[in-house]
Motif scaffolding. Structure first.
Motif, PDB file in Angstrom:
ATOM      1  N   ALA A   1       0.843  -1.191   0.000  1.00 19.79           N
ATOM      2  CA  ALA A   1       0.000   0.000   0.000  1.00 19.79           C
ATOM      3  C   ALA A   1       0.879   1.243   0.000  1.00 19.79           C
ATOM      4  CB  ALA A   1      -0.909  -0.016   1.233  1.00 19.79           C
ATOM      5  N   GLY A   2       0.500   2.236  -0.789  1.00 17.15           N
ATOM      6  CA  GLY A   2       1.326   3.432  -0.883  1.00 17.15           C
ATOM      7  C   GLY A   2       0.710   4.470  -1.790  1.00 17.15           C
ATOM      8  N   ASP A   3       1.539   5.428  -2.196  1.00 19.93           N
ATOM      9  CA  ASP A   3       0.981   6.549  -2.968  1.00 19.93           C
ATOM     10  C   ASP A   3       1.537   6.679  -4.383  1.00 19.93           C
ATOM     11  OD1 ASP A   3       3.534   7.331  -2.358  1.00 19.93           O
ATOM     12  OD2 ASP A   3       2.978   9.360  -1.723  1.00 19.93           O
ATOM     13  N   GLY A   4       2.399   5.724  -4.793  1.00 16.32           N
ATOM     14  CA  GLY A   4       2.894   5.808  -6.158  1.00 16.32           C
ATOM     15  C   GLY A   4       4.172   5.020  -6.360  1.00 16.32           C
ATOM     16  N   VAL A   5       4.529   4.838  -7.630  1.00 16.34           N
ATOM     17  CA  VAL A   5       5.718   4.063  -7.977  1.00 16.34           C
ATOM     18  C   VAL A   5       6.635   4.907  -8.863  1.00 16.34           C
ATOM     19  CG1 VAL A   5       4.536   1.836  -7.817  1.00 16.34           C
ATOM     20  CG2 VAL A   5       4.543   3.062 -10.001  1.00 16.34           C
TER      21      VAL A   5
ATOM     22  N   PRO B   1       1.652   8.509  -9.656  1.00 16.11           N
ATOM     23  CA  PRO B   1       0.732   8.330  -8.525  1.00 16.11           C
ATOM     24  C   PRO B   1      -0.061   7.034  -8.699  1.00 16.11           C
ATOM     25  CG  PRO B   1       0.588  10.567  -9.398  1.00 16.11           C
ATOM     26  CD  PRO B   1       1.416   9.767 -10.369  1.00 16.11           C
ATOM     27  N   HIS B   2      -0.212   6.281  -7.600  1.00 16.98           N
ATOM     28  CA  HIS B   2      -0.849   4.962  -7.669  1.00 16.98           C
ATOM     29  C   HIS B   2      -1.231   4.579  -6.246  1.00 16.98           C
ATOM     30  CE1 HIS B   2      -1.731   1.046  -9.255  1.00 16.98           C
ATOM     31  NE2 HIS B   2      -0.753   0.422  -8.650  1.00 16.98           N
ATOM     32  N   ASP B   3      -2.107   3.593  -6.082  1.00 21.51           N
ATOM     33  CA  ASP B   3      -2.520   3.206  -4.727  1.00 21.51           C
ATOM     34  C   ASP B   3      -1.573   2.176  -4.101  1.00 21.51           C
ATOM     35  OD1 ASP B   3      -3.210   1.023  -6.223  1.00 21.51           O
ATOM     36  OD2 ASP B   3      -5.311   0.947  -5.574  1.00 21.51           O
ATOM     37  N   GLN B   4      -0.457   1.934  -4.741  1.00 22.36           N
ATOM     38  CA  GLN B   4       0.565   1.045  -4.187  1.00 22.36           C
ATOM     39  C   GLN B   4       1.926   1.700  -4.367  1.00 22.36           C
ATOM     40  OE1 GLN B   4      -0.502  -2.540  -6.594  1.00 22.36           O
ATOM     41  NE2 GLN B   4      -0.643  -3.581  -4.627  1.00 22.36           N
ATOM     42  N   LYS B   5       2.935   1.202  -3.613  1.00 21.96           N
ATOM     43  CA  LYS B   5       4.308   1.629  -3.848  1.00 21.96           C
ATOM     44  C   LYS B   5       5.209   0.407  -3.910  1.00 21.96           C
ATOM     45  CE  LYS B   5       5.743   2.679   0.954  1.00 21.96           C
ATOM     46  NZ  LYS B   5       7.047   1.956   1.005  1.00 21.96           N
ATOM     47  N   LEU B   6       6.395   0.584  -4.456  1.00 23.82           N
ATOM     48  CA  LEU B   6       7.351  -0.519  -4.570  1.00 23.82           C
ATOM     49  C   LEU B   6       8.262  -0.544  -3.350  1.00 23.82           C
ATOM     50  CD1 LEU B   6       8.174  -0.041  -8.349  1.00 23.82           C
ATOM     51  CD2 LEU B   6       7.199  -2.116  -7.345  1.00 23.82           C
ATOM     52  N   LYS B   7       8.444  -1.757  -2.780  1.00 24.93           N
ATOM     53  CA  LYS B   7       9.336  -1.939  -1.627  1.00 24.93           C
ATOM     54  C   LYS B   7      10.771  -2.130  -2.114  1.00 24.93           C
ATOM     55  CE  LYS B   7       8.459  -4.932   1.687  1.00 24.93           C
ATOM     56  NZ  LYS B   7       7.861  -6.103   2.439  1.00 24.93           N
TER      57      LYS B   7
ATOM     58  N   ASP C   1      16.510  -0.984 -23.875  1.00 20.07           N
ATOM     59  CA  ASP C   1      15.100  -1.340 -24.004  1.00 20.07           C
ATOM     60  C   ASP C   1      14.611  -1.971 -22.709  1.00 20.07           C
ATOM     61  OD1 ASP C   1      12.584  -2.062 -25.051  1.00 20.07           O
ATOM     62  OD2 ASP C   1      13.351  -4.011 -25.687  1.00 20.07           O
ATOM     63  N   VAL C   2      13.440  -1.550 -22.252  1.00 19.14           N
ATOM     64  CA  VAL C   2      12.849  -2.125 -21.044  1.00 19.14           C
ATOM     65  C   VAL C   2      11.406  -2.537 -21.307  1.00 19.14           C
ATOM     66  CG1 VAL C   2      12.211  -1.734 -18.634  1.00 19.14           C
ATOM     67  CG2 VAL C   2      14.247  -0.632 -19.560  1.00 19.14           C
ATOM     68  N   SER C   3      11.057  -3.730 -20.854  1.00 23.10           N
ATOM     69  CA  SER C   3       9.651  -4.146 -20.796  1.00 23.10           C
ATOM     70  C   SER C   3       9.225  -4.161 -19.348  1.00 23.10           C
ATOM     71  CB  SER C   3       9.452  -5.575 -21.347  1.00 23.10           C
ATOM     72  OG  SER C   3       9.537  -5.603 -22.740  1.00 23.10           O
ATOM     73  N   LEU C   4       8.205  -3.390 -19.015  1.00 25.14           N
ATOM     74  CA  LEU C   4       7.640  -3.420 -17.673  1.00 25.14           C
ATOM     75  C   LEU C   4       6.478  -4.394 -17.658  1.00 25.14           C
ATOM     76  CD1 LEU C   4       7.893   0.355 -16.963  1.00 25.14           C
ATOM     77  CD2 LEU C   4       8.715  -1.434 -15.415  1.00 25.14           C
ATOM     78  N   ILE C   5       6.422  -5.239 -16.624  1.00 24.78           N
ATOM     79  CA  ILE C   5       5.320  -6.194 -16.490  1.00 24.78           C
ATOM     80  C   ILE C   5       4.601  -5.822 -15.208  1.00 24.78           C
ATOM     81  CG2 ILE C   5       4.706  -8.645 -16.596  1.00 24.78           C
ATOM     82  CD1 ILE C   5       7.620  -9.199 -17.487  1.00 24.78           C
ATOM     83  N   ALA C   6       3.435  -5.216 -15.376  1.00 24.00           N
ATOM     84  CA  ALA C   6       2.708  -4.663 -14.234  1.00 24.00           C
ATOM     85  C   ALA C   6       1.224  -4.637 -14.547  1.00 24.00           C
ATOM     86  CB  ALA C   6       3.182  -3.248 -13.936  1.00 24.00           C
ATOM     87  N   GLU C   7       0.419  -4.996 -13.571  1.00 28.55           N
ATOM     88  CA  GLU C   7      -1.028  -4.960 -13.761  1.00 28.55           C
ATOM     89  C   GLU C   7      -1.517  -3.510 -13.810  1.00 28.55           C
ATOM     90  OE1 GLU C   7      -1.222  -8.047 -14.330  1.00 28.55           O
ATOM     91  OE2 GLU C   7      -3.297  -7.942 -14.944  1.00 28.55           O
ATOM     92  N   ALA C   8      -0.839  -2.657 -13.055  1.00 29.22           N
ATOM     93  CA  ALA C   8      -1.157  -1.233 -12.969  1.00 29.22           C
ATOM     94  C   ALA C   8       0.045  -0.568 -12.312  1.00 29.22           C
ATOM     95  CB  ALA C   8      -2.415  -1.010 -12.132  1.00 29.22           C
ATOM     96  N   PRO C   9       0.249   0.725 -12.435  1.00 25.55           N
ATOM     97  CA  PRO C   9      -0.539   1.691 -13.204  1.00 25.55           C
ATOM     98  C   PRO C   9      -0.225   1.623 -14.698  1.00 25.55           C
ATOM     99  CG  PRO C   9       1.371   2.779 -12.281  1.00 25.55           C
ATOM    100  CD  PRO C   9       1.407   1.364 -11.779  1.00 25.55           C
ATOM    101  N   LYS C  10      -0.998   2.370 -15.472  1.00 22.64           N
ATOM    102  CA  LYS C  10      -0.756   2.438 -16.915  1.00 22.64           C
ATOM    103  C   LYS C  10       0.563   3.170 -17.187  1.00 22.64           C
ATOM    104  CE  LYS C  10      -5.142   1.857 -19.275  1.00 22.64           C
ATOM    105  NZ  LYS C  10      -4.774   0.427 -19.463  1.00 22.64           N
ATOM    106  N   VAL C  11       1.381   2.604 -18.051  1.00 24.89           N
ATOM    107  CA  VAL C  11       2.687   3.174 -18.357  1.00 24.89           C
ATOM    108  C   VAL C  11       2.634   4.077 -19.593  1.00 24.89           C
ATOM    109  CG1 VAL C  11       4.995   2.527 -19.216  1.00 24.89           C
ATOM    110  CG2 VAL C  11       4.037   1.385 -17.203  1.00 24.89           C
TER     111      VAL C  11
END
Ligand SMILES: [Mg+2]
Ligand SMILES: [Mg+2]
Ligand SMILES: [Mg+2]
Lengths: 161, 161, 161
Positions: B14-18, B26-32, B95-105
């Motif tokens: 849980a957090g405020d962004g990545v 801004p997002h409802d999660q953050k990265l640890k 080159d980077v591929s992000l694999i994430a359900e959210a947020p939209k990149v």
């Protein structure tokens, strides 16, 4: 110039150590598989075969074939490197990322790179081994297995091939 | 010419962004993580180090070292780019591929590419950022974490190196 | 020379077969998705776009757009190959690793490579398709989905680009 990728996974089970990039590391688990289950060398074998469209490791060394039971995976990698050379290829570099919660790979990195250099017949500077955990999540994070991602770059004879 | 790969994962909580590719979203999660946990820059740092066999990010910036707590990951990427140049390398592309359900990149892609161009000192045309979901399955699909896969191509001085 | 990566996943559900690299394989599951859900071609589309920083497949073909419902994914791949050529690129090689518990890919490898050769307009020798299982673990191992990792190498006109 052509670049190939490789991906492999093997399950972990209770045991006394794992063989990664040809180096045995004492550990409280071992990798399951028909050969020595060296995921790093298997992924790299696929990456090399890919550069000349020569199929994949399962094609050349079927898991169902009893002659590969317990085999040292260097056999697979050296076979792939030979195929690349027969197609007129020169290996520019080989790179592996190990994805494992444990054991620690860092202390064995140089030994692993030396093995790759030996198996592939290229300078150690062109051989790379990296490692990361999966931060305790997913099948790697739960210590159910170890995964490897490999990349190989090969220059083939003729023009800008 | 040599090509390196990189893979990284960080857990979400849980957090405020990545922060991804140096851009805060801004997002409802953050990265640890011990640093800003920018998985994209970490994976790319590994891909660059791989091209000259210079170890991995954990080797250069041990997570156990308190000085990197909360660090901006551009430090790690710029360090890797410097090592590549010291070895006589010119970065062809990243080159980077992000694999994430959210947020939209997508809405942040151009800003991310501009950051990569700045950090690496190469043209933005040579900097690529892509994203995909994991279709709600696996640890990424369950929003337990974000993964990144990176590729870097580098030409080293001397003959067909 | 520049190298791009691509990653894609689609869920499996009960069905009569899957389309991979443009080849339909009868199977007791099918892939879910807005198009034909060909994970291999989607990953390769991303890898090609990456070499010229042209975004990703979701950017060019939004899943929300009804015109791509059930579309043959060759449309996406041919579009990416066209963008590469418009940027002055020549595709050196294309490589895909399929990660799937089933069906077996080996018997279809040559047909898949022939499709890639046709779609990309390059020699079949430069087209590689490989496959591996995930050894029954993770979302692939549980047959919840199929993943693909792709790599494309492209030489762009001008100097050592
Ligand atoms: Mg294997
Ligand atoms: Mg990290
Ligand atoms: Mg897709």
């Amino acid at each position: 110039v052509r670049t190939g990728n490789g991906y492999d996974v093997h399950q972990l089970e209770a045991g006394d150590g794992v063989t990664l990039c040809g180096v045995f590391i004492p550990h409280d688990q071992k990798l399951k598989g028909h050969s020595d289950a060296d995921v790093a060398l298997h992924a790299l074998t696929d990456a090399l075969l890919a550069t000349c469209g020569a199929g994949d490791i399962g094609d050349h060394f079927p898991p169902s074939d009893p002659q590969w039971r317990g085999a040292a995976s260097r056999i697979f990698l050296e076979h792939a490197a030979r195929i690349v050379r027969e197609h007129g290829g020169t290996i520019m570099n080989a790179d592996v990322s190990l994805i494992a919660e444990a054991p620690k790979v860092g202390p064995h990195r140089q030994a692993m790179r030396a093995k790759l250099s030996d198996y592939l017949g290229i300078d150690i500077e062109r051989c790379s081994v990296k490692a990361t955990t999966n931060e305790t999540i997913g099948f790697v994070g739960r210590r159910e297995g170890i995964a490897a991602i490999a990349t190989a770059t090969v220059v083939y004879r003729g023009g800008k091939r």
